[in-house]
Scaffold this motif. Structure first.
Motif, PDB file in Angstrom:
ATOM      1  N   THR A 128      29.338  69.779  71.840  1.00 41.57           N
ATOM      2  CA  THR A 128      29.415  70.766  70.498  1.00 41.57           C
ATOM      3  C   THR A 128      28.543  71.477  69.933  1.00 41.57           C
ATOM      4  O   THR A 128      28.577  72.468  69.067  1.00 41.57           O
ATOM      5  CB  THR A 128      30.161  69.645  69.438  1.00 41.57           C
ATOM      6  OG1 THR A 128      29.026  68.650  69.346  1.00 41.57           O
ATOM      7  CG2 THR A 128      31.455  68.912  69.927  1.00 41.57           C
ATOM      8  N   ARG A 129      27.214  70.875  70.333  1.00 41.46           N
ATOM      9  CA  ARG A 129      25.833  71.706  69.768  1.00 41.46           C
ATOM     10  C   ARG A 129      25.576  72.990  70.255  1.00 41.46           C
ATOM     11  O   ARG A 129      26.182  73.401  71.377  1.00 41.46           O
ATOM     12  CB  ARG A 129      24.755  70.708  70.123  1.00 41.46           C
ATOM     13  CG  ARG A 129      24.860  69.334  69.570  1.00 41.46           C
ATOM     14  CD  ARG A 129      23.660  68.295  69.640  1.00 41.46           C
ATOM     15  NE  ARG A 129      23.520  67.253  69.092  1.00 41.46           N
ATOM     16  CZ  ARG A 129      22.685  66.444  69.043  1.00 41.46           C
ATOM     17  NH1 ARG A 129      21.521  66.708  69.335  1.00 41.46           N
ATOM     18  NH2 ARG A 129      22.872  65.090  68.271  1.00 41.46           N
ATOM     19  N   THR A 130      25.233  73.795  69.316  1.00 39.69           N
ATOM     20  CA  THR A 130      24.533  75.109  69.685  1.00 39.69           C
ATOM     21  C   THR A 130      23.001  75.136  69.122  1.00 39.69           C
ATOM     22  O   THR A 130      22.636  74.285  68.820  1.00 39.69           O
ATOM     23  CB  THR A 130      25.352  76.011  69.017  1.00 39.69           C
ATOM     24  OG1 THR A 130      24.918  76.033  67.454  1.00 39.69           O
ATOM     25  CG2 THR A 130      26.847  76.143  69.140  1.00 39.69           C
ATOM     26  N   PRO A 131      22.374  76.067  69.794  1.00 39.20           N
ATOM     27  CA  PRO A 131      21.029  76.014  69.305  1.00 39.20           C
ATOM     28  C   PRO A 131      20.660  75.940  68.027  1.00 39.20           C
ATOM     29  O   PRO A 131      19.582  75.281  67.432  1.00 39.20           O
ATOM     30  CB  PRO A 131      20.265  77.371  69.777  1.00 39.20           C
ATOM     31  CG  PRO A 131      21.210  77.586  71.176  1.00 39.20           C
ATOM     32  CD  PRO A 131      22.594  77.086  70.680  1.00 39.20           C
ATOM     33  N   ASP A 132      21.784  76.446  67.045  1.00 40.76           N
ATOM     34  CA  ASP A 132      21.656  76.396  65.558  1.00 40.76           C
ATOM     35  C   ASP A 132      21.923  74.823  64.918  1.00 40.76           C
ATOM     36  O   ASP A 132      21.236  74.915  64.186  1.00 40.76           O
ATOM     37  CB  ASP A 132      22.644  77.578  64.984  1.00 40.76           C
ATOM     38  CG  ASP A 132      22.345  78.586  64.970  1.00 40.76           C
ATOM     39  OD1 ASP A 132      20.922  79.020  65.347  1.00 40.76           O
ATOM     40  OD2 ASP A 132      23.020  79.324  65.129  1.00 40.76           O
ATOM     41  N   THR A 133      22.840  74.201  65.547  1.00 43.53           N
ATOM     42  CA  THR A 133      23.014  72.885  65.506  1.00 43.53           C
ATOM     43  C   THR A 133      22.497  71.769  66.148  1.00 43.53           C
ATOM     44  O   THR A 133      22.676  70.514  65.562  1.00 43.53           O
ATOM     45  CB  THR A 133      24.521  72.762  65.280  1.00 43.53           C
ATOM     46  OG1 THR A 133      25.015  72.821  66.803  1.00 43.53           O
ATOM     47  CG2 THR A 133      25.251  73.585  64.401  1.00 43.53           C
ATOM     48  N   ASP A 134      21.429  72.229  66.973  1.00 43.39           N
ATOM     49  CA  ASP A 134      20.858  71.121  67.935  1.00 43.39           C
ATOM     50  C   ASP A 134      19.780  70.816  67.317  1.00 43.39           C
ATOM     51  O   ASP A 134      18.613  71.030  67.324  1.00 43.39           O
ATOM     52  CB  ASP A 134      20.650  71.469  69.213  1.00 43.39           C
ATOM     53  CG  ASP A 134      19.772  70.710  70.016  1.00 43.39           C
ATOM     54  OD1 ASP A 134      20.067  69.444  69.925  1.00 43.39           O
ATOM     55  OD2 ASP A 134      19.086  71.205  70.963  1.00 43.39           O
ATOM     56  N   LYS A 149      27.346  71.090  78.715  1.00 41.60           N
ATOM     57  CA  LYS A 149      28.379  70.246  78.518  1.00 41.60           C
ATOM     58  C   LYS A 149      28.192  68.903  78.923  1.00 41.60           C
ATOM     59  O   LYS A 149      27.452  68.584  80.036  1.00 41.60           O
ATOM     60  CB  LYS A 149      29.827  70.652  79.007  1.00 41.60           C
ATOM     61  CG  LYS A 149      30.120  72.117  78.455  1.00 41.60           C
ATOM     62  CD  LYS A 149      30.372  72.129  76.950  1.00 41.60           C
ATOM     63  CE  LYS A 149      30.899  73.242  76.061  1.00 41.60           C
ATOM     64  NZ  LYS A 149      30.838  73.362  74.962  1.00 41.60           N
TER      65      LYS A 149
END
Length: 265
Positions: free
Chosen positions: A68-74, A98
Protein backbone atom coordinates in the motif's frame (compact mmCIF):
# COMPACT_ATOMS: atom_id res chain seq x y z
CA UNK A 1 34.92 -7.66 70.73
CA UNK A 2 32.18 -8.33 68.18
CA UNK A 3 30.65 -11.79 68.03
CA UNK A 4 31.69 -13.05 64.58
CA UNK A 5 29.74 -16.28 64.97
CA UNK A 6 26.43 -14.47 64.58
CA UNK A 7 25.15 -13.21 61.22
CA UNK A 8 25.09 -9.43 60.73
CA UNK A 9 21.90 -7.61 61.54
CA UNK A 10 20.04 -5.54 58.97
CA UNK A 11 21.53 -2.35 60.47
CA UNK A 12 25.06 -3.51 59.59
CA UNK A 13 24.30 -4.13 55.91
CA UNK A 14 25.56 -1.76 53.25
CA UNK A 15 23.08 0.48 51.50
CA UNK A 16 23.00 -1.60 48.32
CA UNK A 17 22.40 -4.84 50.19
CA UNK A 18 19.64 -3.26 52.23
CA UNK A 19 18.04 -2.03 49.07
CA UNK A 20 18.07 -5.56 47.67
CA UNK A 21 16.47 -6.94 50.83
CA UNK A 22 13.78 -4.29 50.73
CA UNK A 23 13.13 -5.00 47.06
CA UNK A 24 12.78 -8.71 47.68
CA UNK A 25 10.23 -8.14 50.44
CA UNK A 26 8.09 -5.97 48.15
CA UNK A 27 8.16 -8.38 45.18
CA UNK A 28 5.48 -11.12 45.25
CA UNK A 29 6.80 -14.67 45.39
CA UNK A 30 7.24 -16.24 41.96
CA UNK A 31 7.44 -12.99 39.98
CA UNK A 32 10.43 -11.55 38.14
CA UNK A 33 11.30 -7.86 38.20
CA UNK A 34 12.66 -6.68 34.83
CA UNK A 35 14.35 -3.32 34.58
CA UNK A 36 13.33 -1.42 31.44
CA UNK A 37 16.00 -0.98 28.80
CA UNK A 38 16.80 2.62 27.96
CA UNK A 39 18.41 3.11 24.56
CA UNK A 40 19.77 6.51 25.52
CA UNK A 41 21.62 5.26 28.62
CA UNK A 42 23.44 2.29 27.12
CA UNK A 43 27.21 2.82 27.42
CA UNK A 44 29.40 0.83 25.04
CA UNK A 45 33.16 0.36 25.27
CA UNK A 46 34.72 0.55 21.80
CA UNK A 47 38.01 -0.80 20.53
CA UNK A 48 40.54 1.38 18.70
CA UNK A 49 39.61 0.16 15.22
CA UNK A 50 35.92 0.47 16.15
CA UNK A 51 36.43 4.15 16.94
CA UNK A 52 38.50 4.69 13.79
CA UNK A 53 35.76 3.23 11.59
CA UNK A 54 32.85 4.87 13.39
CA UNK A 55 32.47 7.87 11.09
CA UNK A 56 33.38 6.40 7.69
CA UNK A 57 30.58 6.77 5.10
CA UNK A 58 28.92 3.58 3.90
CA UNK A 59 27.00 2.67 0.74
CA UNK A 60 23.44 1.77 1.84
CA UNK A 61 20.41 0.55 -0.16
CA UNK A 62 16.84 0.76 1.19
CA UNK A 63 14.06 -1.67 0.29
CA UNK A 64 10.52 -1.05 1.55
CA UNK A 65 8.12 -3.99 1.31
CA UNK A 66 4.47 -2.97 1.25
CA UNK A 67 1.32 -3.48 -0.81
CA UNK A 68 0.00 0.00 0.00
CA UNK A 69 2.82 2.49 0.60
CA UNK A 70 4.06 5.08 -1.84
CA UNK A 71 7.09 7.38 -1.46
CA UNK A 72 4.70 10.03 -0.08
CA UNK A 73 3.21 7.75 2.59
CA UNK A 74 6.32 5.71 3.41
CA UNK A 75 7.16 7.23 6.79
CA UNK A 76 9.62 4.46 7.71
CA UNK A 77 11.59 4.75 4.49
CA UNK A 78 11.68 8.54 4.57
CA UNK A 79 12.86 8.41 8.19
CA UNK A 80 15.73 6.08 7.27
CA UNK A 81 16.65 8.17 4.23
CA UNK A 82 16.89 11.31 6.35
CA UNK A 83 18.89 9.59 9.10
CA UNK A 84 21.35 7.97 6.69
CA UNK A 85 21.96 11.20 4.81
CA UNK A 86 22.37 13.11 8.09
CA UNK A 87 25.10 10.63 9.08
CA UNK A 88 26.91 11.18 5.78
CA UNK A 89 26.19 7.75 4.30
CA UNK A 90 25.60 7.28 0.57
CA UNK A 91 22.14 5.93 -0.27
CA UNK A 92 22.59 4.06 -3.54
CA UNK A 93 18.94 3.05 -4.02
CA UNK A 94 15.52 3.42 -2.43
CA UNK A 95 12.73 1.18 -3.68
CA UNK A 96 9.23 0.08 -2.71
CA UNK A 97 8.07 -3.40 -3.78
CA UNK A 98 4.96 -5.45 -3.10
CA UNK A 99 4.79 -8.29 -0.58
CA UNK A 100 5.88 -10.69 -3.28
CA UNK A 101 8.77 -13.13 -2.83
CA UNK A 102 9.98 -12.85 -6.42
CA UNK A 103 10.07 -9.03 -6.35
CA UNK A 104 11.76 -8.96 -2.94
CA UNK A 105 14.44 -11.44 -3.96
CA UNK A 106 15.19 -9.65 -7.24
CA UNK A 107 15.62 -6.31 -5.46
CA UNK A 108 17.84 -7.77 -2.71
CA UNK A 109 20.09 -9.60 -5.19
CA UNK A 110 20.59 -6.34 -7.09
CA UNK A 111 21.17 -4.30 -3.95
CA UNK A 112 23.87 -6.56 -2.45
CA UNK A 113 25.88 -5.95 -5.63
CA UNK A 114 25.87 -2.17 -5.22
CA UNK A 115 25.84 -1.53 -1.46
CA UNK A 116 27.66 -2.75 1.65
CA UNK A 117 24.56 -2.42 3.85
CA UNK A 118 21.04 -3.30 2.68
CA UNK A 119 18.12 -2.38 4.94
CA UNK A 120 14.65 -3.73 4.24
CA UNK A 121 11.51 -2.72 6.10
CA UNK A 122 8.25 -4.65 6.14
CA UNK A 123 7.00 -8.21 5.88
CA UNK A 124 8.67 -9.59 9.01
CA UNK A 125 5.50 -10.63 10.86
CA UNK A 126 3.44 -13.83 10.74
CA UNK A 127 0.50 -12.92 8.48
CA UNK A 128 -0.07 -14.69 5.19
CA UNK A 129 1.42 -11.76 3.24
CA UNK A 130 4.61 -11.59 5.32
CA UNK A 131 7.15 -13.34 3.06
CA UNK A 132 10.26 -11.20 3.57
CA UNK A 133 12.05 -13.36 6.13
CA UNK A 134 12.11 -16.64 4.14
CA UNK A 135 13.53 -14.72 1.16
CA UNK A 136 16.21 -12.99 3.25
CA UNK A 137 17.15 -16.21 5.04
CA UNK A 138 17.55 -17.99 1.68
CA UNK A 139 20.15 -15.40 0.67
CA UNK A 140 22.11 -15.21 3.94
CA UNK A 141 25.44 -17.06 4.04
CA UNK A 142 26.56 -15.79 7.48
CA UNK A 143 23.75 -15.14 9.97
CA UNK A 144 24.04 -12.37 12.56
CA UNK A 145 21.63 -13.72 15.20
CA UNK A 146 22.54 -11.04 17.73
CA UNK A 147 20.66 -8.41 15.73
CA UNK A 148 17.29 -10.13 16.00
CA UNK A 149 17.89 -11.00 19.63
CA UNK A 150 18.79 -7.45 20.61
CA UNK A 151 16.00 -5.92 18.52
CA UNK A 152 13.38 -8.07 20.23
CA UNK A 153 14.90 -7.25 23.62
CA UNK A 154 14.55 -3.53 22.94
CA UNK A 155 11.05 -4.05 21.54
CA UNK A 156 9.97 -6.04 24.60
CA UNK A 157 10.71 -3.04 26.79
CA UNK A 158 8.30 -1.02 24.63
CA UNK A 159 5.51 -3.38 23.57
CA UNK A 160 5.84 -6.36 25.90
CA UNK A 161 5.12 -9.88 24.67
CA UNK A 162 4.03 -8.64 21.22
CA UNK A 163 7.77 -8.36 20.45
CA UNK A 164 7.82 -12.14 19.86
CA UNK A 165 5.78 -11.64 16.68
CA UNK A 166 8.68 -9.90 14.95
CA UNK A 167 11.03 -12.15 12.99
CA UNK A 168 13.55 -9.37 12.28
CA UNK A 169 16.80 -10.90 11.07
CA UNK A 170 20.23 -9.96 9.73
CA UNK A 171 23.15 -11.62 8.02
CA UNK A 172 25.75 -11.45 5.26
CA UNK A 173 24.99 -12.11 1.63
CA UNK A 174 28.23 -12.06 -0.37
CA UNK A 175 29.91 -8.72 0.44
CA UNK A 176 26.89 -7.00 2.02
CA UNK A 177 24.92 -7.15 5.26
CA UNK A 178 21.14 -7.37 5.00
CA UNK A 179 18.97 -6.11 7.86
CA UNK A 180 15.29 -7.05 7.64
CA UNK A 181 13.27 -4.70 9.86
CA UNK A 182 9.54 -4.53 10.58
CA UNK A 183 7.51 -1.97 8.66
CA UNK A 184 6.23 0.29 11.44
CA UNK A 185 7.96 3.61 12.06
CA UNK A 186 8.24 2.85 15.78
CA UNK A 187 10.05 -0.44 15.10
CA UNK A 188 12.34 1.14 12.51
CA UNK A 189 13.20 3.94 14.94
CA UNK A 190 14.00 1.39 17.66
CA UNK A 191 16.31 -0.57 15.36
CA UNK A 192 18.04 2.55 14.04
CA UNK A 193 18.56 4.37 17.33
CA UNK A 194 19.29 1.30 19.43
CA UNK A 195 21.43 -0.78 17.06
CA UNK A 196 22.25 0.50 13.59
CA UNK A 197 23.02 4.21 13.88
CA UNK A 198 26.28 3.78 15.76
CA UNK A 199 27.33 0.51 14.10
CA UNK A 200 26.94 0.84 10.32
CA UNK A 201 30.50 2.00 9.67
CA UNK A 202 31.93 -0.60 12.05
CA UNK A 203 29.89 -3.33 10.34
CA UNK A 204 31.14 -2.23 6.91
CA UNK A 205 34.70 -2.23 8.23
CA UNK A 206 34.38 -5.80 9.52
CA UNK A 207 32.73 -7.04 6.32
CA UNK A 208 35.34 -5.58 3.98
CA UNK A 209 38.65 -5.73 5.85
CA UNK A 210 39.34 -9.41 5.10
CA UNK A 211 37.04 -9.80 2.12
CA UNK A 212 34.23 -12.34 1.84
CA UNK A 213 33.99 -15.70 0.03
CA UNK A 214 32.67 -15.30 -3.50
CA UNK A 215 33.39 -11.57 -3.66
CA UNK A 216 35.80 -10.33 -6.32
CA UNK A 217 39.10 -8.94 -5.02
CA UNK A 218 39.41 -5.41 -6.39
CA UNK A 219 43.03 -5.11 -5.31
CA UNK A 220 44.80 -1.91 -4.31
CA UNK A 221 44.26 0.37 -1.36
CA UNK A 222 40.91 1.90 -0.50
CA UNK A 223 40.53 5.63 -1.13
CA UNK A 224 41.99 7.68 1.71
CA UNK A 225 39.39 9.00 4.13
CA UNK A 226 36.57 6.92 2.65
CA UNK A 227 36.98 3.28 3.53
CA UNK A 228 33.70 1.97 2.25
CA UNK A 229 32.36 4.21 -0.49
CA UNK A 230 33.83 4.17 -4.01
CA UNK A 231 33.87 7.30 -6.20
CA UNK A 232 30.64 9.26 -6.17
CA UNK A 233 29.42 8.29 -9.67
CA UNK A 234 26.30 6.12 -9.55
CA UNK A 235 26.77 2.75 -11.33
CA UNK A 236 25.09 2.43 -14.71
CA UNK A 237 21.90 0.39 -14.57
CA UNK A 238 21.31 0.98 -10.85
CA UNK A 239 17.75 -0.07 -10.08
CA UNK A 240 15.39 2.73 -9.12
CA UNK A 241 18.13 5.21 -8.23
CA UNK A 242 17.24 8.25 -6.16
CA UNK A 243 17.23 10.74 -9.02
CA UNK A 244 15.30 8.65 -11.52
CA UNK A 245 17.71 9.78 -14.27
CA UNK A 246 20.03 7.65 -16.44
CA UNK A 247 23.09 6.69 -14.42
CA UNK A 248 26.66 7.59 -15.26
CA UNK A 249 29.32 5.08 -16.26
CA UNK A 250 30.06 2.40 -13.70
CA UNK A 251 32.86 3.08 -11.23
CA UNK A 252 34.84 0.41 -9.35
CA UNK A 253 33.00 -0.68 -6.21
CA UNK A 254 33.80 -2.47 -3.02
CA UNK A 255 31.80 -5.64 -2.78
CA UNK A 256 31.56 -6.44 -6.49
CA UNK A 257 31.12 -10.12 -7.20
CA UNK A 258 32.37 -12.79 -9.53
CA UNK A 259 29.67 -13.87 -11.99
CA UNK A 260 27.75 -16.88 -10.73
CA UNK A 261 29.58 -17.06 -7.39
CA UNK A 262 28.12 -17.33 -3.94
CA UNK A 263 24.49 -17.59 -2.87
CA UNK A 264 21.67 -15.61 -4.43
CA UNK A 265 23.05 -15.38 -7.98
Amino acid sequence: MPDTSRPPTSSSLTGSAADVSSSEESTPLGTVSIAPVSIATVSVAKTAHHVAAASAPVRVALLIISDTRTPDTDTSGQYLLAELQAQGHQVTSYRIVKDDAVEIRAALVAFVREATIVISSGGTGITGRDVTIPVVESLITKPIPGFGELFRMLSYAQVGGAAMLSRAVAGLCRGAVIFALPGSLNAVTTAWEGLLKSELSHLAFEVTRHGQPGVADLGGARPAGNLFSPPAATPAGTLNNLTGKPAAAKAPELGRHKPGSGNGS
